[in-house]
Design a protein around this motif. Structure first.
Motif, short mmCIF file in Angstrom:
data_model
loop_
_atom_site.label_atom_id
_atom_site.label_comp_id
_atom_site.label_asym_id
_atom_site.label_seq_id
_atom_site.Cartn_x
_atom_site.Cartn_y
_atom_site.Cartn_z
N CYS C 153 0.62 -0.84 0.28
CA CYS C 153 0.25 -0.21 -0.18
C CYS C 153 0.94 1.34 0.10
O CYS C 153 1.66 1.69 0.79
CB CYS C 153 -0.68 -0.51 1.14
SG CYS C 153 -0.87 1.30 1.82
N ASP C 154 0.90 2.01 -1.56
CA ASP C 154 1.78 3.21 -1.80
C ASP C 154 3.37 2.48 -1.00
O ASP C 154 3.86 3.45 -1.43
CB ASP C 154 1.41 4.52 -0.20
CG ASP C 154 -0.41 5.20 -1.24
OD1 ASP C 154 0.56 4.86 -1.95
OD2 ASP C 154 -0.36 5.51 -0.28
N THR C 155 3.51 1.67 -1.32
CA THR C 155 5.33 1.58 -1.18
C THR C 155 5.20 -0.22 -2.34
O THR C 155 4.35 -0.28 -2.82
CB THR C 155 5.35 0.94 0.45
OG1 THR C 155 4.99 -0.47 0.23
CG2 THR C 155 5.29 1.34 0.57
N LEU C 156 7.21 0.22 -2.48
CA LEU C 156 6.81 -0.61 -3.80
C LEU C 156 7.71 -1.46 -3.18
O LEU C 156 9.27 -1.04 -3.20
CB LEU C 156 6.79 -0.08 -4.95
CG LEU C 156 7.07 -0.73 -6.42
CD1 LEU C 156 5.58 -1.33 -6.75
CD2 LEU C 156 7.52 0.30 -7.69
N SER C 157 8.53 -2.58 -3.12
CA SER C 157 9.82 -3.49 -2.46
C SER C 157 9.85 -3.38 -3.75
O SER C 157 9.88 -4.26 -4.78
CB SER C 157 9.48 -4.51 -1.67
OG SER C 157 8.56 -5.34 -2.16
N ILE C 158 11.23 -3.06 -4.00
CA ILE C 158 11.90 -3.55 -5.05
C ILE C 158 13.76 -4.70 -4.81
O ILE C 158 14.23 -3.76 -4.12
CB ILE C 158 12.30 -2.08 -5.40
CG1 ILE C 158 11.41 -1.23 -5.76
CG2 ILE C 158 13.53 -2.19 -7.18
CD1 ILE C 158 11.88 -0.21 -6.96
N HIS C 159 14.34 -5.12 -6.32
CA HIS C 159 14.90 -6.10 -5.59
C HIS C 159 15.69 -5.08 -6.55
O HIS C 159 15.67 -4.91 -8.38
CB HIS C 159 14.48 -7.47 -6.72
CG HIS C 159 16.29 -8.63 -6.41
ND1 HIS C 159 16.82 -8.88 -7.05
CD2 HIS C 159 16.01 -9.07 -4.88
CE1 HIS C 159 17.46 -9.02 -6.79
NE2 HIS C 159 17.85 -9.48 -5.24
N ILE C 160 17.53 -4.63 -6.57
CA ILE C 160 18.30 -4.18 -7.73
C ILE C 160 19.22 -5.17 -7.88
O ILE C 160 19.61 -6.08 -6.71
CB ILE C 160 18.98 -2.91 -7.10
CG1 ILE C 160 17.33 -2.20 -6.30
CG2 ILE C 160 19.98 -2.13 -7.71
CD1 ILE C 160 18.15 -1.14 -5.41
N LEU C 161 19.52 -5.34 -9.19
CA LEU C 161 20.45 -6.08 -9.34
C LEU C 161 21.72 -6.11 -9.23
O LEU C 161 22.63 -6.89 -8.15
CB LEU C 161 20.60 -6.15 -11.02
CG LEU C 161 21.14 -7.98 -12.21
CD1 LEU C 161 21.13 -8.83 -10.76
CD2 LEU C 161 21.03 -7.60 -13.13
N HIS C 162 21.90 -4.70 -9.29
CA HIS C 162 23.36 -4.16 -8.61
C HIS C 162 23.45 -2.73 -8.64
O HIS C 162 23.13 -2.08 -9.06
CB HIS C 162 24.80 -4.61 -10.36
CG HIS C 162 25.58 -4.07 -10.50
ND1 HIS C 162 26.80 -5.41 -10.07
CD2 HIS C 162 26.44 -3.08 -9.92
CE1 HIS C 162 27.56 -5.02 -9.56
NE2 HIS C 162 28.01 -2.98 -9.99
#
Lengths: 306, 106, 193, 101
Positions: C153-162
């Motif tokens: 809800c109003d956030t985005l969890s993001i996986h960052i490759l590098h």
């Protein structure tokens, strides 16, 4: 082109072997879906585009999603089966010999098959059948009883499933991916357009009720799994759902009776009306197939008291 | 001329597929493999679709090929997020080199 | 005569057990501009799907039917989309995704194949509605080096490759582009961390 | 036996016939040797695909494509997906009745 065929055959063999021999149910199901896609390519190579369309939609998509949905209902202990019990068996040598023996015998039998062929008979009957594409004409007019029985089999399957248990609600995907129902609804007009396209095309080219029903069924399954259509689960719409499910079969029976009344034989339609009846039957059959494929995903009877 | 241009685009697309397959085989966990699948495959497919669209016989056919590319783009990016969130719930957490933001995903 | 009428009334009542009336009550004709736009889009899609050989009136009728049925399916059409900004946006996304593909391909083919992976939570600043956030979550998968793990809800969890420091700025730029596409950038909003 | 295999050149039809035979053998053996029900279901699916392949192969006659097997295969695909659905519903029912399988 023999190289392409060889590659396709090897891919089919590899995916089927991995599906059957390696441990892990999820891996097996994923391999089955890949196998379905490879088979769709093989149908294209064997000049059977109707079968390719149906296989790509049903064999790879709907069956795989059905298996994955069912596996998702099981707890984790059931999903990963023990490799020792179910992987490659210990008696590998006799089984290999058995496989090779069966293969040799079957291959010999297949190569020795006579090829009767009904090409000319179908071609002479095609103008009277009411459809220009041979497969559609066969399905709906020349061998319509097969299609009738097949719809009946599907309806029996739905009845069996409904008699087993209450419907299992879909996984709540929208809980952690909130826009998903919106996306599914937003895409649905495209599915409807493709459905109409296949129906329209089916009279003169590969297409028709089965690929159309499979395609719209896939779109409906998308709606169902994202929780975008609640009405299928509600008690109030249960009667409507039943009538819609039976629509294809009912229209087939009405056609049979109309033929009986008009010409005195069952299904004996006059050729000038056959085309209209075929269109009506095609639409009703496709809609029924769509809804039946969707109700398979309920794994039970919808519309129970909460 | 159009044939040649199309063939050039298709040849340009193939290395992306090879790179994504290599990435799929070499990357360590589910999440990094999804990176390889979504980005690299889509660009490779886009180049191949562009090549086919250039070679197509009419505008409608070319638009149809572009439509197919758009739908696959949508499917693969949505599918990647769904797979990632499902892996986050049931599977192992993502590998990380240092944990400055350790409870972001859970 | 009276008997037939009562039979007919019974039939109508039976029909109503299908909840047809409830369906019809939910139906509202869409406003004219939206209807025209939808019919145009759907018949254009029909033209594309049939490769230009389909019969045109059938496409129009189908498009009209589907557009009229769509309100039953809950209106989800992005009404406030600024169509003029779409080409610029598509160009931006094409450049972004080509760049992202090149980075991942380079990493996959490099000798050591070592990625400096991170997870990070991104908070939406401009986008409020679900469809816009969904669009952002999908497009994050195409920007260089990022993958959406979950849309909360109003956030985005993001996986960052590098991990690189400019990724945050890159995501903010993507969000401002989407907000511009929806015409949200002129609304007053509070900047918060 | 020798008579049958003697004049067999490797064309795509004989290749796919071999593939159909191999798939049938593999899935038949697998149906009878594996214990897990869903594994047997997968084997049955592959078996039906092999049978469809055989039927489509017989449709390729010298005077053109015979549409009759194609129509039969189309109905067969739909029937096989309904079988799968019924078996899965039965399996889920069995699991829910008596949790440890």
């Amino acid at each position: 082109m023999l190289v392409v065929d060889l590659l396709l055959a090897l891919a089919a063999l590899a995916t089927a072997g991995q599906c059957l021999l390696l441990p892990g149910l999820f891996r097996a199901v994923a391999n089955l879906m890949a196998f379905g896609l490879v088979m769709a390519l093989i149908w294209v190579r064997l000049e059977a585009p109707d079968v390719a369309l149906a296989e790509a939609a049903i064999g790879a998509g709907i069956t795989g999603a059905l298996l994955l949905t069912a596996l998702g209902q099981l707890p984790a202990s059931q999903r990963d089966i023990q490799p020792a019990r179910d992987g490659l068996p210990r008696r590998i040598i006799p089984i290999t010999i058995l496989v090779l023996l069966i293969t040799g015998m079957l291959w010999a039998a297949i190569l020795g098959l006579p090829k009767p062929g009904l090409v000319e008979e179908v071609a002479t009957l095609l103008p009277e059948s009411g459809a220009e594409h041979a497969v559609t004409a066969l399905l709906l007019n020349l061998r319509g009883i097969d299609t009738l029985l097949e719809i009946t089999v599907m309806l029996c399957a739905v009845a069996t499933i409904w008699s087993l248990q209450q419907a299992i609600p879909p996984p709540t995907l929208s809980h952690y991916y909130p826009g998903l129902p919106t996306l599914a609804r937003w895409l649905h007009p495209l599915f409807l357009l493709m459905f109409s396209y296949f129906l329209w095309q089916g009279t003169h080219a590969p297409g028709g009720a089965f690929p159309a029903g499979a395609l719209l069924g896939a779109g409906g399954v998308l709606l169902l799994l994202t929780g975008s259509i609640a009405w299928m689960y509600q008690r109030a719409y249960n009667l409507l759902l039943r009538w819609l499910l039976a629509a294809g079969l009912l229209l087939f029976l009405i056609t049979a009776l109309a033929g009986l009344l008009m010409t005195g034989t069952l299904y004996g339609l006059p050729p000038r009306l056959a085309g209209y009846f075929i269109i009506a039957i095609e639409v009703a059959t496709a809609l029924s197939i769509t809804l039946m494929l969707m109700t398979f995903y309920l794994f039970g009877r919808p519309g129970a008291q909460q | 001329m159009r044939e040649l241009l199309g063939a050039g685009f298709i040849l340009l697309g193939i290395p992306f597929f090879i790179a994504s397959t290599v990435g799929l085989l070499r990357f360590p966990d589910v999440y990094t493999r999804l990176h390889a699948l979504t980005k690299v495959d889509n660009v490779g497919l886009g180049l191949i679709c562009l090549g086919l669209a250039v070679q197509a016989s009419s505008i409608a056919v070319a638009l149809k090929i572009v439509l197919i590319w758009g739908l696959i783009l949508l499917a693969s990016s949505t599918g990647a997020t769904l797979i990632a969130s499902s892996a986050l719930r049931h599977g192992p957490p993502p590998l990380r080199s240092d944990s400055d933001d350790s409870h972001a995903g859970r | 005569m009276w008997r037939y009428c009562s039979l007919l009334a019974q039939l109508v009542m039976h029909l109503d057990t299908f909840r047809v009336s409830r369906w019809l009550k939910r139906w509202r004709p869409p406003p004219w501009p939206a209807l025209l736009l939808r019919v145009a889009v759907y018949s254009g899609l029909w033209w594309v799907i049939t490769e230009g050989s389909g019969s045109g009136w059938l496409g129009l009728v189908l498009a009209l039917l589907i557009a009229l049925c769509a309100p039953l399916n809950v209106a989800t059409w992005p009404q406030q989309l600024r169509w003029r900004r779409l080409p610029l946006f598509i160009g931006f996304m094409l450049k972004n995704s080509l760049f992202g593909a090149l980075i991942v391909a380079q990493l996959a083919l490099s000798r050591r194949c070592s990625a400096n992976t991170h997870t990070r939570t991104y908070r939406f600043r401009l986008l409020k509605g679900h469809p816009q956030q969904l669009l952002m979550a999908n497009l994050v998968n195409l920007t260089p080096g990022t993958l959406t793990l979950r849309l909360g809800c109003d956030t985005l969890s993001i996986h960052i490759l590098h991990y690189q420091p400019q990724i945050e700025a890159q995501l903010m730029m993507l969000e401002s582009h989407i907000a511009a596409l929806y015409g949200l950038d002129h609304e007053p909003w509070e900047y918060e961390y | 036996m020798r008579l049958i295999f003697a004049d067999t050149a490797l064309t795509s039809e004989t290749l796919f016939a071999l593939l159909a035979a191999l798939l049938m053998a593999l899935s038949l053996v697998s149906v009878f040797t594996t214990r897990h029900l869903i594994r047997r279901l997968l084997a049955l699916n592959i078996l039906s695909s092999a049978v469809f392949l055989l039927m489509v192969l017989t449709a390729r006659t010298t005077d053109g494509i015979d549409p009759v097997p194609h129509a039969l295969v189309l109905t067969g695909i739909v029937v096989s997906v309904s079988t799968t659905a019924v078996v899965l519903a039965l399996y889920l029912r069995r699991y829910r009745m008596k949790p440890p399988c």
